[in-house]
Write an enzyme that holds these catalytic residues in place. Structure first.
Site, PDB file in Angstrom:
ATOM      1  N   ASP A  35      54.394  12.679 -11.142  1.00 46.71           N
ATOM      2  CA  ASP A  35      55.077  13.289 -12.287  1.00 46.71           C
ATOM      3  C   ASP A  35      55.597  12.226 -13.248  1.00 46.71           C
ATOM      4  O   ASP A  35      55.556  12.385 -14.468  1.00 46.71           O
ATOM      5  CB  ASP A  35      56.275  14.130 -11.817  1.00 46.71           C
ATOM      6  CG  ASP A  35      55.819  15.298 -10.973  1.00 46.71           C
ATOM      7  OD1 ASP A  35      54.587  15.448 -10.797  1.00 46.71           O
ATOM      8  OD2 ASP A  35      56.685  16.042 -10.484  1.00 46.71           O
ATOM      9  N   TYR A  38      52.953  11.003 -15.561  1.00 46.93           N
ATOM     10  CA  TYR A  38      52.633  12.031 -16.555  1.00 46.93           C
ATOM     11  C   TYR A  38      53.704  12.048 -17.646  1.00 46.93           C
ATOM     12  O   TYR A  38      53.407  12.053 -18.837  1.00 46.93           O
ATOM     13  CB  TYR A  38      52.542  13.402 -15.879  1.00 46.93           C
ATOM     14  CG  TYR A  38      52.304  14.530 -16.839  1.00 46.93           C
ATOM     15  CD1 TYR A  38      51.009  14.875 -17.214  1.00 46.93           C
ATOM     16  CD2 TYR A  38      53.359  15.234 -17.398  1.00 46.93           C
ATOM     17  CE1 TYR A  38      50.779  15.904 -18.113  1.00 46.93           C
ATOM     18  CE2 TYR A  38      53.150  16.249 -18.308  1.00 46.93           C
ATOM     19  CZ  TYR A  38      51.857  16.584 -18.656  1.00 46.93           C
ATOM     20  OH  TYR A  38      51.644  17.590 -19.551  1.00 46.93           O
ATOM     21  N   ASP A  39      54.963  12.022 -17.212  1.00 44.68           N
ATOM     22  CA  ASP A  39      56.071  12.030 -18.175  1.00 44.68           C
ATOM     23  C   ASP A  39      55.985  10.830 -19.112  1.00 44.68           C
ATOM     24  O   ASP A  39      56.271  10.920 -20.297  1.00 44.68           O
ATOM     25  CB  ASP A  39      57.419  11.972 -17.446  1.00 44.68           C
ATOM     26  CG  ASP A  39      57.671  13.228 -16.635  1.00 44.68           C
ATOM     27  OD1 ASP A  39      56.955  14.227 -16.873  1.00 44.68           O
ATOM     28  OD2 ASP A  39      58.550  13.201 -15.768  1.00 44.68           O
ATOM     29  N   GLU A 115      39.308  41.323  -7.961  1.00 44.78           N
ATOM     30  CA  GLU A 115      40.416  40.443  -8.347  1.00 44.78           C
ATOM     31  C   GLU A 115      41.700  41.253  -8.463  1.00 44.78           C
ATOM     32  O   GLU A 115      41.657  42.474  -8.556  1.00 44.78           O
ATOM     33  CB  GLU A 115      40.085  39.705  -9.658  1.00 44.78           C
ATOM     34  CG  GLU A 115      39.635  40.621 -10.761  1.00 44.78           C
ATOM     35  CD  GLU A 115      39.075  39.886 -11.983  1.00 44.78           C
ATOM     36  OE1 GLU A 115      38.568  38.772 -11.847  1.00 44.78           O
ATOM     37  OE2 GLU A 115      39.147  40.467 -13.064  1.00 44.78           O
ATOM     38  N   LYS A 117      44.865  43.130  -9.947  1.00 42.47           N
ATOM     39  CA  LYS A 117      45.212  43.722 -11.233  1.00 42.47           C
ATOM     40  C   LYS A 117      46.628  43.261 -11.559  1.00 42.47           C
ATOM     41  O   LYS A 117      47.600  43.725 -10.961  1.00 42.47           O
ATOM     42  CB  LYS A 117      45.143  45.250 -11.181  1.00 42.47           C
ATOM     43  CG  LYS A 117      45.359  45.857 -12.543  1.00 42.47           C
ATOM     44  CD  LYS A 117      45.047  47.330 -12.562  1.00 42.47           C
ATOM     45  CE  LYS A 117      45.022  47.889 -13.978  1.00 42.47           C
ATOM     46  NZ  LYS A 117      46.243  47.690 -14.735  1.00 42.47           N
ATOM     47  N   GLU A 178      45.345  38.065 -18.910  1.00 43.33           N
ATOM     48  CA  GLU A 178      46.666  38.675 -18.781  1.00 43.33           C
ATOM     49  C   GLU A 178      47.759  37.613 -18.861  1.00 43.33           C
ATOM     50  O   GLU A 178      47.685  36.594 -18.179  1.00 43.33           O
ATOM     51  CB  GLU A 178      46.724  39.387 -17.414  1.00 43.33           C
ATOM     52  CG  GLU A 178      47.836  40.377 -17.274  1.00 43.33           C
ATOM     53  CD  GLU A 178      47.454  41.780 -17.763  1.00 43.33           C
ATOM     54  OE1 GLU A 178      46.395  41.931 -18.437  1.00 43.33           O
ATOM     55  OE2 GLU A 178      48.221  42.708 -17.473  1.00 43.33           O
TER      56      GLU A 178
HETATM   57  S1  IVH Z   1      39.659  43.770 -17.231  1.00 43.02           S
HETATM   58  C1  IVH Z   1      36.971  45.648 -19.996  1.00 43.02           C
HETATM   59  N1  IVH Z   1      40.859  42.591 -15.218  1.00 43.02           N
HETATM   60  O1  IVH Z   1      44.737  46.180 -16.967  1.00 43.02           O
HETATM   61  C2  IVH Z   1      38.032  45.436 -18.988  1.00 43.02           C
HETATM   62  N2  IVH Z   1      42.168  43.917 -16.696  1.00 43.02           N
HETATM   63  O2  IVH Z   1      44.299  49.000 -17.308  1.00 43.02           O
HETATM   64  C3  IVH Z   1      39.288  44.998 -19.573  1.00 43.02           C
HETATM   65  N3  IVH Z   1      44.553  43.954 -16.189  1.00 43.02           N
HETATM   66  O3  IVH Z   1      44.499  46.059 -20.458  1.00 43.02           O
HETATM   67  C4  IVH Z   1      40.299  44.588 -18.627  1.00 43.02           C
HETATM   68  N4  IVH Z   1      44.452  42.629 -14.445  1.00 43.02           N
HETATM   69  O4  IVH Z   1      45.962  44.315 -19.290  1.00 43.02           O
HETATM   70  C5  IVH Z   1      40.996  43.389 -16.291  1.00 43.02           C
HETATM   71  N5  IVH Z   1      41.817  41.488 -13.439  1.00 43.02           N
HETATM   72  C6  IVH Z   1      41.943  42.271 -14.498  1.00 43.02           C
HETATM   73  C7  IVH Z   1      43.180  42.780 -14.900  1.00 43.02           C
HETATM   74  C8  IVH Z   1      43.255  43.612 -16.008  1.00 43.02           C
HETATM   75  C9  IVH Z   1      45.245  43.339 -15.210  1.00 43.02           C
HETATM   76  C10 IVH Z   1      45.150  44.856 -17.187  1.00 43.02           C
HETATM   77  C11 IVH Z   1      44.760  44.551 -18.614  1.00 43.02           C
HETATM   78  C12 IVH Z   1      44.122  45.800 -19.133  1.00 43.02           C
HETATM   79  C13 IVH Z   1      44.668  46.842 -18.206  1.00 43.02           C
HETATM   80  C14 IVH Z   1      43.740  48.031 -18.116  1.00 43.02           C
END
Ligand code: IVH
Length: 674
Positions: A35, A38-39, A115, A117, A178
């Site tokens: 670190d 880097y600093d 992945e 959400k 996101e």
């Molecule tokens: S793909 C065409 N992947 O969920 C597909 N969305 O309900 C567009 N979100 O507006 C989104 N994790 O804000 C995608 N791994 C992920 C996500 C993700 C969270 C959110 C995103 C989207 C909403 C849709």
């Protein structure tokens, strides 16, 4: 005056080096530089740019918080719409989704990328010739708001893409992903809000959304937001791979963070295994997620499948069970704790929240109930997040029955009848009955018997309640006085369990000073403080004779703890109980290597500095600490006495926590140096 070529080149080189290390640090989570080094680089760049402001470029690593506050957000029309996702709430819907897709594509099995959400908000980042030029929120999918200065403060978002030798980036690249707030940052933020008397934020998503919509980007920077990419929008002048997974790896190569939890899976069965796995780890994840997303991996197949209304056919969001539910308040009970604190608890009509049945929820204190106006009979929203105990979030006023009344804590203890008082600056009301109050006594004995205190195996709530209620035990020392016959005569107990209880009592007599101190249940003395006191003060006799001032010399002991400690040892009843326990044979080894209390707290101590300090450089801190007799080391080991953690402390902090080494913050450091 012309600026020499070599300075210009040096600036470019510095920026590239720093950018490269940002990538290792933020995207790959694998720092390549100490670190301090880097600093040093960053400071060198800052100094040079201060000297030659005309050479500052918008993609320079120093330009994360630069733009002046704006008065409004301008509208951005997305070049390609930002879509939403179709949802599934059970396994069946996932099987149906997979079947639908196999039919349409006329294939037997489909490979998906699964992945998390993420629970934040979608943004689109536009890079032109590798430079971040515009960032926009999703808005309604067609139009969003421009939030470029705010997004630039997010350290995981590269201001410039990494240039790769054999594979350069497209001229225009829109990255979608996101923005979200890790749980730790969220908790920290709410602590700050509480300390400042501000309203706390409901969840990390609101905190992230609010953070991005700050007119002054400096406030966004304070919220410690982060970003994960999950797709692309418009691309001009460049080719992309054939699979979604490869596309993500390509983005990662360019310096954009992608989810470390993503996985390639086969068919619906693979999706569901991933789902179960992530659900099982949900609470342990460093950020909140509300489900998982499955996407067809083959991009050509995605193209064939296309969209229906505003969501792609090739993706599905499989939601986790809700962490919120509606239920009714059946009653409000008042519990009396070990220190007399009165805690109102809502008895709820049983309801499943995130897969767990909830029947009661703490209401914290009177102020909280008044603020939310929670009444018996109300329909309320209960939530459970992380490992937090269930909480009543709000009342559905529209469903309030007639004839309800506002709740007021009683003026007298519901257990012993003693008066209830509330200190002026405290939120907590307390029963003044002390150990006369059987509720307080029971709790104190339960605490004494608990695993991390005296570890009295078999001494559960019911047993303790019985011996207190029938007058056999008035304080913790009495536990050691009961005969085997007395234990055997209790309800649901016989000879065998009496023998076991006696055995547990005998075993508990050999303990440690830290455990014993914790077991005493002194206010504000938790396990960590007890351990610290044992280590630093060394013996109970010394502790009993130490004054508040001396106690406060110990790093980590503040005025409140010091006050409660001194107060505890001033009460003759407490000293008598300790004496009785010792007479019954409770013993421990003192720590003879504890430092004398009056000397400099840092003499002979080994310290490690990590993270960024705001009031001085680490070198300066090091010199000043050494002047106080401390040794400052570069790495954490079992010999380290303290780790001083600044902002964004990394692996050294983790190691310190693992080894149980005391960690102090910059405020303590400043106190030491004062
Ligand atoms: S793909 C065409 N992947 O969920 C597909 N969305 O309900 C567009 N979100 O507006 C989104 N994790 O804000 C995608 N791994 C992920 C996500 C993700 C969270 C959110 C995103 C989207 C909403 C849709």
């Amino acid at each position: 005056m012309a600026i020499s070529k070599s300075i210009q080149q040096h600036l470019i080189q510095l920026r590239t080096t720093i950018q490269e290390h940002n990538y290792y640090y933020y995207v790959l989570d694998n720092p390549q530089l100490p670190d301090s080094e880097y600093d040093r680089l960053l400071r060198e760049l800052q100094n040079l740019e201060a000297q030659y402001p005309e050479l500052i470029t918008p993609d320079s690593p120093t330009q994360r918080v630069g733009a002046p506050p704006s008065s409004a957000f301008s509208e951005v029309i997305h070049s390609l719409p930002m879509l939403s996702l179709n949802n599934a709430f059970d396994d069946n819907e996932v099987y149906e989704f997979d079947q639908r897709l196999r039919d349409r594509l006329a294939v037997n099995t489909i490979e998906y990328v699964a992945e998390p959400k993420l629970d934040g908000l979608a943004v689109s980042l536009r890079y032109e010739q590798g430079i971040l030029v515009k960032a926009a929120t999703r808005g309604d999918g067609a139009r969003g708001e421009e939030v470029t200065p705010n997004v630039k403060t997010i350290k995981t978002i590269p201001l410039k893409l990494r240039q790769l030798e054999d594979n350069s980036f497209p001229l225009v690249l829109e990255v979608r992903g996101e923005v979200f707030m890790p749980k730790a940052s969220f908790e920290q933020l709410n602590q700050q809000h509480l300390a400042n008397g501000e309203k706390t934020l409901a969840n990390p998503r609101n905190a992230a959304a609010g953070g991005l919509r700050q007119l002054d980007a400096r406030n966004t920077a304070k919220r410690k937001l982060t970003f994960v990419s999950y797709g692309v929008g418009l691309i001009e002048g460049g080719e992309l791979p054939k699979q979604y997974s490869e596309l993500l790896y390509q983005l990662q190569q360019w310096g954009l963070p992608i989810s470390v939890y993503l996985q390639i899976v086969q068919g619906a069965a693979g999706c569901l295994t991933y789902y179960q796995n992530l659900l099982a780890h949900r609470e342990a994840l460093p950020f909140e997620i509300d489900g998982v997303v499955y996407k067809v991996n083959d991009l050509a197949a995605q193209h064939t499948l296309g969209f229906i209304s505003r969501a792609p056919r090739w993706a599905l969001a499989h939601k986790f069970p809700a962490q919120e539910a509606l239920t009714q308040v059946l009653g409000i009970e008042v519990q009396v704790g070990r220190t007399g604190a009165l805690t109102p608890v809502a008895r709820l009509s049983p309801v499943s929240v995130g897969g767990v049945t909830v029947t009661n929820a703490t209401l914290h204190n009177q102020d909280e109930i008044t603020r939310k106006d929670i009444r018996v009979g109300d329909t309320v929203v209960v939530c459970r997040a992380g490992d937090v105990i269930p909480e009543v979030k709000r009342v559905v006023l529209a469903q309030r029955p007639p004839d309800t009344t506002a709740f007021q804590l009683p003026t007298h203890c519901p257990i012993c009848g003693a008066e209830v008082t509330r200190a002026q600056d405290e939120a907590i009301a307390r029963c003044t009955g002390g150990l006369i109050c059987s509720a307080q006594r029971k709790q104190a004995i339960q605490h004494f018997a608990s695993r991390r205190a005296m570890n009295l195996d078999g001494f559960g709530e019911k047993l303790i309640e019985q011996v207190v209620d029938n007058g056999l035990v008035k304080n913790v020392a009495d536990l050691y006085q009961l005969t085997r016959e007395q234990w055997a005569s209790l309800e649901h107990k016989g000879e065998k369990s009496a023998a076991k209880l006696m055995q547990a009592l005998a075993k508990s007599k050999t303990t440690t000073l830290a455990n014993f101190l914790y077991a005493l249940g002194i206010r504000e003395v938790g396990e960590t403080t007890a351990r610290l006191l044992a280590q630093q003060v060394g013996s109970l006799e010394r502790l009993a004779q130490t004054n508040e001032e001396q106690l406060q010399q110990i790093p980590g002991i503040g005025p409140v703890v010091a006050h409660h400690l001194v107060n505890f040892f001033q009460q003759p009843e407490n000293l008598a109980i300790i004496q009785q326990l010792q007479q019954h044979g409770v013993h421990w080894a003192d720590n003879s290597s504890a430092p004398p209390l009056s000397t400099q707290p840092l003499a002979g101590k080994t310290l490690v500095l990590t993270g960024t300090l705001s009031s001085m450089t680490r070198d300066e801190a090091k010199t000043r600490l050494q002047a106080l007799g401390a040794k400052v080391s570069g790495s954490v080991s079992s010999k380290t006495n303290y780790v001083v953690a600044g902002v964004e402390a990394g692996s050294k902090l983790d190691k310190a926590l693992k080894l149980g080494i005391q960690v102090v913050d910059e405020t303590t450091l400043i106190e030491w140096l004062a």
